[in-house]
Design a protein around this motif. Structure first.
Motif, PDB file in Angstrom:
ATOM      1  N   GLU A 140       2.994  13.592   1.978  1.00  0.00           N
ATOM      2  CA  GLU A 140       4.274  12.899   1.857  1.00  0.00           C
ATOM      3  C   GLU A 140       3.970  11.414   1.764  1.00  0.00           C
ATOM      4  N   LEU A 141       4.617  10.704   0.813  1.00  0.00           N
ATOM      5  CA  LEU A 141       4.263   9.317   0.519  1.00  0.00           C
ATOM      6  C   LEU A 141       5.286   8.329   1.068  1.00  0.00           C
ATOM      7  N   THR A 142       4.758   7.236   1.601  1.00  0.00           N
ATOM      8  CA  THR A 142       5.588   6.088   1.983  1.00  0.00           C
ATOM      9  C   THR A 142       4.949   4.827   1.418  1.00  0.00           C
ATOM     10  N   ILE A 143       5.780   3.812   1.176  1.00  0.00           N
ATOM     11  CA  ILE A 143       5.307   2.519   0.665  1.00  0.00           C
ATOM     12  C   ILE A 143       5.456   1.483   1.772  1.00  0.00           C
TER      13      ILE A 143
ATOM     14  N   MET B  28       0.838  -1.198   0.000  1.00  0.00           N
ATOM     15  CA  MET B  28       0.000   0.000   0.000  1.00  0.00           C
ATOM     16  C   MET B  28       0.873   1.249   0.000  1.00  0.00           C
ATOM     17  N   VAL B  29       0.349   2.274  -0.673  1.00  0.00           N
ATOM     18  CA  VAL B  29       0.963   3.601  -0.638  1.00  0.00           C
ATOM     19  C   VAL B  29       0.172   4.426   0.365  1.00  0.00           C
ATOM     20  N   VAL B  30       0.885   5.066   1.275  1.00  0.00           N
ATOM     21  CA  VAL B  30       0.249   5.851   2.327  1.00  0.00           C
ATOM     22  C   VAL B  30       0.644   7.314   2.166  1.00  0.00           C
ATOM     23  N   GLY B  31      -0.349   8.177   2.171  1.00  0.00           N
ATOM     24  CA  GLY B  31      -0.112   9.615   2.133  1.00  0.00           C
ATOM     25  C   GLY B  31      -0.244  10.220   3.517  1.00  0.00           C
ATOM     26  N   HIS B  32       0.809  10.886   3.972  1.00  0.00           N
ATOM     27  CA  HIS B  32       0.793  11.575   5.261  1.00  0.00           C
ATOM     28  C   HIS B  32       0.421  13.032   4.972  1.00  0.00           C
ATOM     29  N   HIS B  33      -0.793  13.414   5.351  1.00  0.00           N
ATOM     30  CA  HIS B  33      -1.372  14.677   4.911  1.00  0.00           C
ATOM     31  C   HIS B  33      -1.186  15.762   5.968  1.00  0.00           C
TER      32      HIS B  33
END
Length: 572
Positions: free
Chosen positions: A233-236, A222-227
């Motif tokens: 900012e994206l992490t995998i 999953m790709v997670v967006g830290h808003h």
């Protein structure tokens, strides 16, 4: 917006040439390759579904599309596409409630999976294609509910809970759901939920910001967006939450994720304040980024875009309004030095992000400082903030405009030369500001805005009314307050010039909302201009109409703000 096919080397092929906005999805594994196209007529939002084949006939015009689901009286929303079927939502049963239907592509047979009422937001098909997870709006503020239809059926979340659930996907074994949710918390986290909703497991969570989610097709990653403050900012991660990599982008923005069918890569469309939209290809294991399209290449080399700074603006009652400030361009009109425009987003359960906005950039280019606030009631800052304008609290949100006006001198701006700009709910805020705070604002630009909450609720589309009433108040219970919170109630105080833009086919905010406010302006002899576009709906979708309306509106404001306008209500 038209459909364009983009190859990994950047080669582009236009697929549609339609007279109104369109979107679409590939039919997986189709040969020859096919695309399901969703399109409306003149911005009326009554979406129809058609099929195109990618061959020598492209780009397809309207009369060349092969109809799939067509009935112009109703809307049909494309929810998902499999190799054999299309899943769509439609209000054709009674014009109000949304049903979820599966249509076989080969023979056209249809199966209604859900017809229990409500407004459908999204639907996700299980890997075995036997069940669908449906996300629908609930009647709680800023909330959604999730339920299952098909072989598995039943409620996953409580429709009476004040909670939002988004980005729903199935686990690899179809036994649980992965989603972002603020169930029992202030900010959305990434959670795993059993299909009966009894077991909740946190996979990733943060105490001070929302997390967004995109699960790979095989549900292993999953790709997670830290808003935070209007950018992600994206992490995998592996599906259990273990982090694989960080995705490093050249500038902060709002990314949209599209996974490759084999889950090895994903494409990113990134919209940033200084970039109208770049496309990247990202390795799902390492996070390595390859640029496919640099959105800045479409801009003139000598064009300097305004980059925002982030602020917190204090209010008299102790709150702080998040606000992005776009400074005026150095080469702007010197007569506009110190002038400002507050650009208020729509929704209201939405937010202003730090993304490319041609209106904001054009205002900056002529020499106007632009403030883009997330007034109370905006999303992106937790469950409490998004509910601070519900029903009886509506005028607290309007009061935030005055707090922003009070703050202008702290950044060197002239309070006498400040105007309002907004669309939809932002248009309501423009009209509320110039009628309820007439001594503060020099002018306004209202785009598809609400002038009366009563007539808006009476005349908006039936499928939207219940969900708007949860935000503004009910006609049968809160009418007196709706009158109190309506700009049209305060017309005797209106003195600021207004530029009003509306689409004739708007299904959300009827044209009558613009007509009644401009009629009042005409009666009072106040400077105004009304531009109605016969081929538009809720906002301006067509480039030609935008190029007609927006430069005229900016010139209107520039002329007023270059002076020292005096706007005082008659009874001041």
């Amino acid at each position: 917006m038209q459909l364009v096919e983009l190859l990994p080397d950047g080669t582009r092929t236009r697929l549609t040439a339609l007279p109104s906005r369109s979107s679409g999805r590939y039919v997986p594994g189709s040969e020859p390759r096919q695309v399901i196209v969703q399109h409306d007529s003149g911005g009326d939002e009554r979406m129809q579904l058609s099929v195109i084949t990618i061959d020598d006939r492209i780009p397809y015009r309207l009369d060349e599309l092969m109809p799939l689901v067509h009935d112009s009286r109703y809307l049909h929303g494309l929810e998902d596409v499999t190799e054999t079927a299309v899943i769509y939502s439609t209000n054709r049963r009674n014009g109000v409630d949304m049903d979820v239907v599966v249509r076989e592509l080969a023979g056209g047979e249809e199966t209604v999976l859900y017809d229990d009422g409500g407004y459908i937001g999204a639907a996700a098909v299980s890997h075995d294609q036997q069940s669908i997870a449906i996300t629908a709006l609930s009647l709680q503020p800023a909330s959604t509910t999730v339920f299952l239809a098909g072989r598995r059926s039943g409620r996953v979340t409580d429709p009476d809970e004040h909670a939002a659930h988004h980005d729903v996907a199935w686990s690899a074994d179809d036994q649980t759901l992965i989603m972002s949710s603020n169930h029992g918390r202030e900010f959305t986290a990434i959670v795993r939920v059993s299909e009966d909703g009894e077991q909740w497991q946190d996979l990733l969570a943060a105490d001070d910001h929302d997390l967004h989610l995109s699960v790979s097709p095989d549900a292993t990653a999953m790709v997670v967006g830290h808003h935070r403050d209007g950018v992600d900012e994206l992490t995998i991660h592996d599906i259990d939450g273990t982090q694989r990599a960080t995705v490093t982008l050249t500038r902060p923005g709002m990314p949209a994720v599209v996974w490759a069918p084999d889950s090895s890569r994903f494409a990113l469309f990134v919209n940033a304040a200084g970039d109208p939209g770049s496309i990247f290809s990202v390795d799902a294991r390492t996070g390595q980024v390859i640029t496919v399209v640099d959105g800045r290449d479409q801009l003139p080399d000598d064009l300097e875009l305004s980059e925002p700074t982030v602020h917190r603006v204090p209010t008299p009652d102790g709150e702080e309004i998040p606000c992005f400030v776009y400074p005026a361009a150095p080469g702007g009109d010197p007569r506009l030095a110190g002038a400002s425009v507050l650009h208020v987003h729509g929704g209201p359960e939405a937010e202003a992000n730090r993304i490319f906005n041609p209106v904001v950039q054009a205002l900056s280019a002529v020499g106007i400082t632009v403030l883009v606030p997330n007034v109370r009631g905006s999303a992106g800052y937790g469950k409490r903030w998004v509910s601070l304008d519900d029903v009886q609290k509506r005028l607290d949100s309007v009061a935030d405009l005055a707090a922003l006006h009070d703050w202008l001198p702290s950044i060197g701006l002239d309070q006498r030369r400040s105007a309002l700009w907004g669309g939809s709910y932002g248009g309501y805020m423009v009209l509320a500001g110039v009628t309820m705070q007439p001594q503060l604002w020099a002018a306004g630009v209202d785009i598809v805005g609400i002038s009366s909450l009563v007539t808006f609720l009476e005349n908006t589309s039936g499928y939207r009314r219940a969900y708007r009433e949860r935000e503004y108040g009910r006609l049968d219970r809160d009418r007196d307050f709706l009158v109190k919170a309506s700009p049209i109630t305060y017309l005797d105080q209106l003195c600021a010039p207004l530029f009003v833009i509306h689409g004739a086919n708007d299904p959300r905010v009827p044209l009558s909302e613009a007509e009644q406010i401009t009629a009042a302006l005409a009666e009072r002899g106040i400077r105004h201009e009304l531009r109605v576009y016969s081929d538009e709906g809720h906002g301006l979708a067509k480039r030609a109409n935008r190029k007609d309306a927006y430069p005229a509106a900016i010139a209107f404001l520039s002329e007023i703000l270059a002076q020292s306008p005096s706007c005082q209500p008659e009874d001041a």
